[in-house]
Write a protein that holds these residues in place. Sequence first.
Motif, PDB file in Angstrom:
ATOM      1  N   VAL A   1       0.706  -1.185   0.052  1.00 57.79           N
ATOM      2  CA  VAL A   1      -0.056  -0.087  -0.038  1.00 57.79           C
ATOM      3  C   VAL A   1       1.053   1.228  -0.173  1.00 57.79           C
ATOM      4  O   VAL A   1       0.541   2.172  -0.606  1.00 57.79           O
ATOM      5  N   SER A   2       1.914   1.134   0.620  1.00 56.92           N
ATOM      6  CA  SER A   2       2.693   2.287   0.896  1.00 56.92           C
ATOM      7  C   SER A   2       3.341   2.582  -0.435  1.00 56.92           C
ATOM      8  O   SER A   2       3.886   3.831  -0.920  1.00 56.92           O
TER       9      SER A   2
ATOM     10  N   ALA B   1       2.298   1.763  -3.344  1.00 56.76           N
ATOM     11  CA  ALA B   1       1.244   2.301  -4.315  1.00 56.76           C
ATOM     12  C   ALA B   1       1.196   3.847  -3.977  1.00 56.76           C
ATOM     13  O   ALA B   1       1.062   4.702  -4.928  1.00 56.76           O
ATOM     14  N   ARG B   2       0.954   4.325  -2.744  1.00 50.54           N
ATOM     15  CA  ARG B   2       0.852   5.403  -2.547  1.00 50.54           C
ATOM     16  C   ARG B   2       2.044   6.576  -3.025  1.00 50.54           C
ATOM     17  O   ARG B   2       1.971   7.499  -3.290  1.00 50.54           O
ATOM     18  N   ALA B   3       3.280   5.938  -2.696  1.00 54.11           N
ATOM     19  CA  ALA B   3       4.667   6.704  -2.883  1.00 54.11           C
ATOM     20  C   ALA B   3       4.700   6.805  -4.639  1.00 54.11           C
ATOM     21  O   ALA B   3       5.292   7.978  -5.083  1.00 54.11           O
ATOM     22  N   ALA B   4       4.202   5.860  -5.089  1.00 50.14           N
ATOM     23  CA  ALA B   4       4.800   5.650  -6.624  1.00 50.14           C
ATOM     24  C   ALA B   4       3.826   6.557  -7.363  1.00 50.14           C
ATOM     25  O   ALA B   4       4.042   6.765  -8.708  1.00 50.14           O
ATOM     26  N   GLY B   5       2.575   6.855  -7.005  1.00 49.35           N
ATOM     27  CA  GLY B   5       1.585   7.794  -7.837  1.00 49.35           C
ATOM     28  C   GLY B   5       0.357   7.927  -7.492  1.00 49.35           C
ATOM     29  O   GLY B   5      -0.430   8.400  -8.168  1.00 49.35           O
ATOM     30  N   GLY B   6       0.088   7.188  -6.322  1.00 50.46           N
ATOM     31  CA  GLY B   6      -1.240   7.435  -5.736  1.00 50.46           C
ATOM     32  C   GLY B   6      -2.306   7.079  -6.761  1.00 50.46           C
ATOM     33  O   GLY B   6      -2.264   5.727  -7.293  1.00 50.46           O
ATOM     34  N   THR B   7      -3.172   7.796  -7.240  1.00 49.39           N
ATOM     35  CA  THR B   7      -4.001   7.417  -8.053  1.00 49.39           C
ATOM     36  C   THR B   7      -3.940   7.560  -9.703  1.00 49.39           C
ATOM     37  O   THR B   7      -5.006   7.473 -10.354  1.00 49.39           O
ATOM     38  N   SER B   8      -2.829   7.880  -9.758  1.00 48.92           N
ATOM     39  CA  SER B   8      -2.672   8.351 -11.369  1.00 48.92           C
ATOM     40  C   SER B   8      -1.993   7.169 -12.103  1.00 48.92           C
ATOM     41  O   SER B   8      -1.644   7.424 -13.027  1.00 48.92           O
TER      42      SER B   8
ATOM     43  N   ARG C   1      -4.037   2.201  -8.479  1.00 47.04           N
ATOM     44  CA  ARG C   1      -5.124   2.228  -8.393  1.00 47.04           C
ATOM     45  C   ARG C   1      -5.737   0.921  -7.874  1.00 47.04           C
ATOM     46  O   ARG C   1      -6.622   0.748  -6.880  1.00 47.04           O
ATOM     47  N   ALA C   2      -5.258  -0.115  -8.515  1.00 50.12           N
ATOM     48  CA  ALA C   2      -5.840  -1.336  -8.433  1.00 50.12           C
ATOM     49  C   ALA C   2      -5.580  -1.811  -7.129  1.00 50.12           C
ATOM     50  O   ALA C   2      -6.499  -2.602  -6.355  1.00 50.12           O
ATOM     51  N   LEU C   3      -4.385  -1.699  -6.768  1.00 45.59           N
ATOM     52  CA  LEU C   3      -3.807  -2.179  -5.506  1.00 45.59           C
ATOM     53  C   LEU C   3      -4.351  -1.557  -4.302  1.00 45.59           C
ATOM     54  O   LEU C   3      -4.898  -2.190  -3.354  1.00 45.59           O
ATOM     55  N   LEU C   4      -4.698  -0.047  -4.433  1.00 42.43           N
ATOM     56  CA  LEU C   4      -5.275   0.460  -3.224  1.00 42.43           C
ATOM     57  C   LEU C   4      -6.711   0.175  -3.204  1.00 42.43           C
ATOM     58  O   LEU C   4      -7.297  -0.271  -2.091  1.00 42.43           O
TER      59      LEU C   4
END
Lengths: 342, 160
Positions: free
Chosen positions: B54-55, B57-64, B69-72
């Motif tokens: 999760v971290s 995914a957030r660090a790498a680009g959030g929802t862009s 996005r799928a991970l989150l």
Amino acid sequence: MLEGLVSQESLSLNSMDMSVLERLKWVQQQQQQLQQVVSQSSNNSPELLHQILQFHGSNNDELLQGSFSQFQMIGSGFGPNYNMGYGPQHEAMDGCISRTSSCQMEPVDTMEVLLKNGTKEDRPISLKNKRKQEVKTREEENTEKKIKVEADTESSMKGKSNMRNREASSETSKETLKGVSEIPKLDYIHVRARRGQATDRHSLAERARREKISKKMKYLQDIVPGCNKVTGKAGMLDEIINYVQCLQRQVEFLSMKLAVLNPDLELAVEDVSVKQAYFTNVVGSSKHSIMVDVPLFPLDHQGSLDLSAINPNQTTSIEAPSASWESQSQSLYNTSSLGFQY
Amino acid sequence: MASADKTINTDVPEKDVFAIHFLQSLSNLRIQNLFNSPDTTNYRVRKIKKAAYVSMARAAGGTSRLWSRALLRRAAKGNNKIVRFPRRKRKVTWKISSKRRRSDQRAPVVEDAAERLRNLVPGGGGMETSKLMEETAHYIKCLSMQVKVMQCLVDGLSPK
């Protein structure tokens, strides 16, 4: 001739019901103008064709392109004239025409008839026989694929460079026309069919797509280490999949290690010191302000706690550090920073 | 050949961004006070792994990015949280059916490897092959960055 033209136009353009009527009316107007032009025309074939272009122009997009190759028209001069003033209708009809690419031969015949009437062209106008055409697929208008495909067959190379110039200029002008209604920058990816390859729209689109994919695979090849030795798409893809699996397994393994190494509370406490170590190693003092946001844990009964207090920006409940703590922290920074250098 | 290329943009933030996110998520784990009660290491392992992803995914680009996005979304579903993403036009099912039908005709070598990739990369099920390649590239970069961060952490914490 007029009725024949109109009927053939309607035949070829019958896929869009709504605009056929409008189109017919427009075509009729054009035919009337065209007749005037033909009657008034001089014997100079380029001029005639120029005029014909301007009136008849975007109605028969592909056929005119085909005819150009035969007559060696002046290259870029026609580009802007060709497309001006035919904005929205032009696009709708072109989209229509491109979908019925098999019907191209009939309008070509009509054009042939027209030109024969007006010109003294002695070169055989064998538009039917020669397969050289510039096929512009307008899929991107309809399906938003944004691939523009041109196909050159090998048969006649006459005026090819002229064609290219005209195509480029007409594309840019079309793009500017389209820019009003759609996204301003459309990137057309030009794909040229090679010698001896099929030129129908589907295979060209396929080829464009395959080249896109291979380009991306080359990019992946640079990223994944050890991919250079393997050749061929299959091997490379296997390597890539292997690498992704490897990385995921590594993440799992490291998380296991973390869980084992630091049971319970210690982990969170160590966060602070590790963060400091990162910041001293990687970045200058600019990042120290972030440390203020670090959650403050009840820092007691841990040996490494001292480090957290040493950071000058951090406001904690712990007392101010002494000189001995600073030296301890320095040593720990050095040892831990060694591991953080990659 | 092909001209007018768009250069593929796979920029990945620096290591410290990943580090910050990971450590924050770990501290969140700790604040949740989970580590006290469950004794099994497996539970902790899974939690840490989830926090790592999760971290990342957030660090790498959030929802862009599609994969982040799928991970989150996947992680949030596990926590029974409702996640809102900014709306994007995504005709997922339509794309799959139309592309997959022809995809077996198109270079079957590439396509079945793409299938395997889709299983690996989060969010891969809804992507076309060329888009999948881009996402894979970015995903690989972020994964390797995350691995480096975690390796640093482990090295820093392990007794000398």
